[in-house]
Motif scaffolding. Structure first.
Motif, PDB file in Angstrom:
ATOM      1  N   LYS A   1     -27.364  23.542  -5.988  1.00  0.00           N
ATOM      2  CA  LYS A   1     -26.373  23.363  -4.925  1.00  0.00           C
ATOM      3  C   LYS A   1     -25.652  22.020  -5.101  1.00  0.00           C
ATOM      4  N   LYS A   2     -24.710  21.779  -4.204  1.00  0.00           N
ATOM      5  CA  LYS A   2     -23.984  20.501  -4.227  1.00  0.00           C
ATOM      6  C   LYS A   2     -24.867  19.432  -3.597  1.00  0.00           C
ATOM      7  N   ILE A   3     -25.429  18.578  -4.448  1.00  0.00           N
ATOM      8  CA  ILE A   3     -26.325  17.533  -3.965  1.00  0.00           C
ATOM      9  C   ILE A   3     -25.723  16.156  -4.241  1.00  0.00           C
ATOM     10  N   VAL A   4     -25.745  15.304  -3.244  1.00  0.00           N
ATOM     11  CA  VAL A   4     -25.286  13.931  -3.391  1.00  0.00           C
ATOM     12  C   VAL A   4     -26.501  13.013  -3.431  1.00  0.00           C
ATOM     13  N   LEU A   5     -26.576  12.189  -4.462  1.00  0.00           N
ATOM     14  CA  LEU A   5     -27.629  11.196  -4.600  1.00  0.00           C
ATOM     15  C   LEU A   5     -27.005   9.852  -4.228  1.00  0.00           C
ATOM     16  N   LEU A   6     -27.291   9.399  -3.024  1.00  0.00           N
ATOM     17  CA  LEU A   6     -26.684   8.184  -2.481  1.00  0.00           C
ATOM     18  C   LEU A   6     -27.671   7.034  -2.604  1.00  0.00           C
ATOM     19  N   GLU A   7     -27.382   6.115  -3.516  1.00  0.00           N
ATOM     20  CA  GLU A   7     -28.320   5.050  -3.862  1.00  0.00           C
ATOM     21  C   GLU A   7     -27.824   3.712  -3.333  1.00  0.00           C
ATOM     22  N   LEU A   8     -28.719   3.004  -2.619  1.00  0.00           N
ATOM     23  CA  LEU A   8     -28.325   1.774  -1.939  1.00  0.00           C
ATOM     24  C   LEU A   8     -29.218   0.597  -2.352  1.00  0.00           C
ATOM     25  N   GLY A   9     -28.648  -0.333  -3.114  1.00  0.00           N
ATOM     26  CA  GLY A   9     -29.375  -1.550  -3.442  1.00  0.00           C
ATOM     27  C   GLY A   9     -30.599  -1.359  -4.303  1.00  0.00           C
ATOM     28  N   VAL A  10     -30.563  -0.411  -5.217  1.00  0.00           N
ATOM     29  CA  VAL A  10     -31.694  -0.148  -6.109  1.00  0.00           C
ATOM     30  C   VAL A  10     -31.419  -0.818  -7.455  1.00  0.00           C
ATOM     31  N   GLY A  11     -32.342  -1.639  -7.921  1.00  0.00           N
ATOM     32  CA  GLY A  11     -32.157  -2.405  -9.148  1.00  0.00           C
ATOM     33  C   GLY A  11     -31.950  -1.543 -10.379  1.00  0.00           C
ATOM     34  N   ALA A  12     -31.277  -2.107 -11.359  1.00  0.00           N
ATOM     35  CA  ALA A  12     -30.897  -1.372 -12.567  1.00  0.00           C
ATOM     36  C   ALA A  12     -32.093  -0.832 -13.345  1.00  0.00           C
ATOM     37  N   ARG A  13     -33.236  -1.501 -13.258  1.00  0.00           N
ATOM     38  CA  ARG A  13     -34.426  -1.068 -14.015  1.00  0.00           C
ATOM     39  C   ARG A  13     -35.475  -0.380 -13.143  1.00  0.00           C
ATOM     40  N   ASN A  14     -35.110  -0.052 -11.921  1.00  0.00           N
ATOM     41  CA  ASN A  14     -36.047   0.555 -10.983  1.00  0.00           C
ATOM     42  C   ASN A  14     -36.513   1.929 -11.475  1.00  0.00           C
ATOM     43  N   GLN A  15     -37.821   2.130 -11.493  1.00  0.00           N
ATOM     44  CA  GLN A  15     -38.392   3.392 -11.963  1.00  0.00           C
ATOM     45  C   GLN A  15     -38.815   4.318 -10.823  1.00  0.00           C
TER      46      GLN A  15
END
Length: 281
Positions: A212-226
């Motif tokens: 389906k149409k899913i939006v992954l909205l990412e806020l303030g997550v570091g570039a190397r975050n696992q």
């Protein structure tokens, strides 16, 4: 920038599901910096800084306090610092306003419990590393996680010389042993019934969003975050109709080439970005 904002609002409006991922950068936009030796840290935790030498909230969380009286003084004071205002920040209110009418789920490594404070319901929230307002048995003798508001608030208010009176210490209702705040600072962290239920709800939400149409909205997550970023990018790569939207600052705003065509990155102050989006909504 306005064109990007309009595209983000369109993606959110058209989404069948929205997964919000949040980490330390979102807290920073609210004025809380776990990693900083700033004026706020010195004002609220300066006595610990002087006595033990740690220079941030996060260092305090992992510090091996020699006395329980001081450990509880720190963690109850941290609880009070995160939640004393009793209401959500404008940042969190705007985030809630942006998605409140949509089908969404939140996954966060933040321990400040600000999502719940802003009105995000518990059944749509997975706090990976726990919450500053909950308690668990140190020994993990059973799987239950307890609300600690009353205890932590009382300890925060009754401190003297950086110590909490012994008679305010919580003890495990089952084994009578010591308790600790339910945040992942050691191997005792309990992935108990409520944690497992939240994790399963998160997995179920992702599974139902497949195709389906899913939006992954990412806020303030570091570039190397696992914990959050890597799974989000992987999901964006494998879901045909996914949109990956990330808000961050400078080098922390990372979008790999493999998902660039599906992605929108906003380099700026998250508080200002959310305010602008809500005004344009």
């Amino acid at each position: 920038m306005e064109e990007k904002f309009n595209k983000i609002l369109t993606k959110i409006e058209e989404a069948d599901g929205i997964v919000i991922g949040a980490s330390n950068g979102l807290s920073i936009s609210e004025g809380i910096h776990l990693f900083a030796d700033n004026a706020a840290f010195q004002e609220n935790f300066g006595d610990f800084r002087v006595k033990y030498g740690f220079r941030s909230i996060i260092q305090g969380c992992f510090y091996p306090f020699p006395y329980e009286e001081e450990k509880w003084a720190f963690f109850s004071r941290m609880y009070d610092y995160f939640l004393y205002k009793g209401e959500a920040s404008s940042v969190m209110k705007n985030l809630y306003e942006l998605v409140k009418d949509k089908n969404y789920f939140v996954v966060t490594s933040n321990i400040d419990d600000h999502f719940r404070q802003a009105g995000f319901p518990n059944d749509r929230l997975f706090e990976i590393e726990g919450s500053c307002r909950n308690l668990q048995c140190v020994n993990g003798c059973h799987n239950h996680i307890y609300p600690g508001d009353e205890i932590l608030s009382k300890m925060a208010k009754h401190q003297e010389n950086g110590k909490v009176p012994l008679d305010l210490f919580p003890s495990c209702p089952e084994c009578g042993g010591p308790m600790q705040v339910h945040i992942e600072v050691d191997r005792n962290f309990l992935r108990g019934e409520s944690w497992e239920a939240s994790y399963q709800a998160y997995r179920d939400f992702i599974e139902k969003a497949h195709g389906k149409k899913i939006v992954l909205l990412e806020l303030g997550v570091g570039a190397r975050n696992q914990l959050i970023k890597a799974p989000f990018m992987n999901l964006a790569n494998h879901e045909e109709h996914a949109a990956y939207i990330t808000f961050n600052k400078g080098p922390e705003l990372f979008i790999p080439d493999a998902i660039a065509e599906k992605s929108i990155g906003i380099d700026g102050n998250i508080a200002e970005v959310l305010q602008q989006l809500v005004q344009m909504k």
